[in-house]
Write an enzyme that holds these catalytic residues in place. Structure first.
Site, short mmCIF file in Angstrom:
data_model
loop_
_atom_site.label_atom_id
_atom_site.label_comp_id
_atom_site.label_asym_id
_atom_site.label_seq_id
_atom_site.Cartn_x
_atom_site.Cartn_y
_atom_site.Cartn_z
N LYS A 129 66.36 43.82 -25.38
CA LYS A 129 66.64 42.79 -26.37
C LYS A 129 66.79 43.46 -27.73
CE LYS A 129 66.17 39.00 -23.83
NZ LYS A 129 67.20 37.94 -23.72
N ASP B 27 71.27 42.93 -24.88
CA ASP B 27 71.40 41.51 -25.21
C ASP B 27 71.00 41.28 -26.67
OD1 ASP B 27 71.54 38.77 -25.31
OD2 ASP B 27 69.99 38.40 -23.81
N GLU C 221 75.72 41.55 -24.26
CA GLU C 221 75.58 40.11 -24.05
C GLU C 221 75.43 39.37 -25.38
OE1 GLU C 221 72.53 37.08 -21.66
OE2 GLU C 221 72.60 39.22 -21.18
N ASP D 92 76.65 34.15 -22.95
CA ASP D 92 75.44 33.46 -22.50
C ASP D 92 75.30 32.13 -23.25
OD1 ASP D 92 72.95 32.52 -21.79
OD2 ASP D 92 71.82 34.23 -22.55
N LYS E 115 72.55 29.83 -16.86
CA LYS E 115 71.14 29.44 -16.87
C LYS E 115 71.04 27.97 -16.50
CE LYS E 115 69.66 32.92 -20.22
NZ LYS E 115 69.31 33.18 -21.63
#
Length: 372
Positions: free
Chosen positions: A163, A191, A218, A243, A267
């Site tokens: 992250k 991400d 991402e 995303d 998701k």
């Protein structure tokens, strides 16, 4: 078969260590467990794990939506009539995808139990027997992230996801430090969770790390700027995953038309459950996009639903169903086998949900019942 009762329980799952992303630091994970009972005695479980930064829902607002709107709406309905249920929910309330996902997941659990089949057999059958999971590294100092990534490899992980997104200059250091620590042969995914905001900043960071052999980048830019994502994709050699930018069909169409991404992170909490997720997979397959099933750091319930979706679809080539690894306590045992997921052939979601654990973690609860 008719739905006769729904119990909504607001719980907070304790994390083993804080989970830090670009927009938030979590010390526990607020989620909502939904227990749906039927007139045949079959019970299904669903989950809503909202994220106000992504879905626009809070824990409290999702609880209210379920208790006062969606649960009363589906009492007396047939859980097999999944398209009808989604239409009713859409007509009643706009958005609120995680609340709708809770109902959707519970219905699929019921359908599987009623037919004696695992959920993956209801949506195409098992394609992937074993599904590796990555190790996800929170935003920390570069050397700390590098150390955690290296330790994860020793623990048996084969893929690292990091992250980033709080400070572009430090993010460059983070990416380089992790790549150095894990070596060139290990898969590395990055991400930014919208943290680089715009095209110019994203391009600057990506130029600095172009030699770091990143599997994919991402969501570098804000979710609504699909045009900027498309421009980034055209100018870099790193595959781009969308995303937060895709919740449902509308954003998916724009992504396809603008050729904005190579990959799609689905998701269940963003799109509203398994049924709408299947539509996203079909659209992605149509244009040759690979998919991933991500997570809002969900309990074993929603993680199992994501695993069944992942197992059934060839186009889903990766997952991030790591929530159960991150909790000090969970509501069910998740089917991890070392650092992979291997689903059984048990019916429904295949879980033994611990009602005692739910009761001990519950901070707000309501039961909705009454035949229509």
């Amino acid at each position: 078969m008719k739905i006769t009762s729904i119990t909504v329980s607001g719980i907070k799952l304790p994390l083993i260590r804080p989970f830090i992303v670009a927009y938030e630091t979590y010390y526990d994970m607020p989620t909502l467990l939904v227990k749906v009972e039927t007139d045949t005695g079959i019970t299904g479980y669903g989950e809503a794990t909202p994220d106000q930064h992504v879905t626009g829902e809070t824990w409290e607002s999702t609880y209210s939506t379920l208790v006062h709107h969606l649960a009363p709406l589906v009492i007396g309905e047939d859980p097999f009539a999944i398209e009808h249920l989604h239409e009713k929910m859409a007509e009643t309330i706009y958005g609120s995808p995680s609340a709708k996902a809770a109902i959707d997941l519970a219905c699929y659990d019921i359908m599987g139990k009623a037919t004696g089949q695992p959920v993956y057999n209801l949506i195409g059958g098992r394609y992937h027997e074993v599904m590796p999971v990555p190790f996800v590294v929170s935003i920390l100092e570069p050397q700390v992230m590098a150390q955690q990534a290296a330790e994860a490899l020793k623990d048996g992980y084969s893929t690292i996801k990091i992250k980033v997104g709080t400070n572009p200059a430090v993010d460059v250091e983070r990416i380089k430090a992790v790549r150095k620590a894990i070596g060139d042969g290990v898969q590395l995914r990055v991400d930014a969770n919208q943290g680089w905001r715009n095209k110019a900043l994203s391009m600057w960071v990506l130029e600095q790390v172009k030699d770091c052999n990143i599997d994919w980048i991402e969501q570098p830019v804000v979710a609504d700027d699909i045009t900027a994502l498309a421009e980034i994709r055209r100018q870099i050699h790193i595959p781009v995953m969308i995303d937060e930018g895709v919740h449902g069909d509308r954003e998916m169409r724009e992504t396809i038309v603008k050729q904005a991404a190579d990959k799609l992170n689905i998701k269940l909490m963003k799109c509203g459950g398994i049924y709408p997720a299947l539509k996203l997979v079909a659209q992605a397959e149509m244009v040759g996009m690979e998919c991933q099933v991500g997570s809002m750091v969900e309990s074993a319930v929603a993680s199992a639903a994501g695993a069944h979706l992942s197992a059934a679809k060839k186009a889903i080539i990766s997952n991030e169903l790591v929530g159960p690894f991150m909790f000090a306590r969970d509501v069910a045992e998740f089917p991890y086998e070392k650092k992979t997921i291997r689903l059984t052939d048990r019916p429904g979601l295949g879980l033994d949900v611990n009602e005692q654990t739910i009761a001990e973690l519950t901070q707000m609860s309501a039961v909705i019942s009454g035949e229509k």
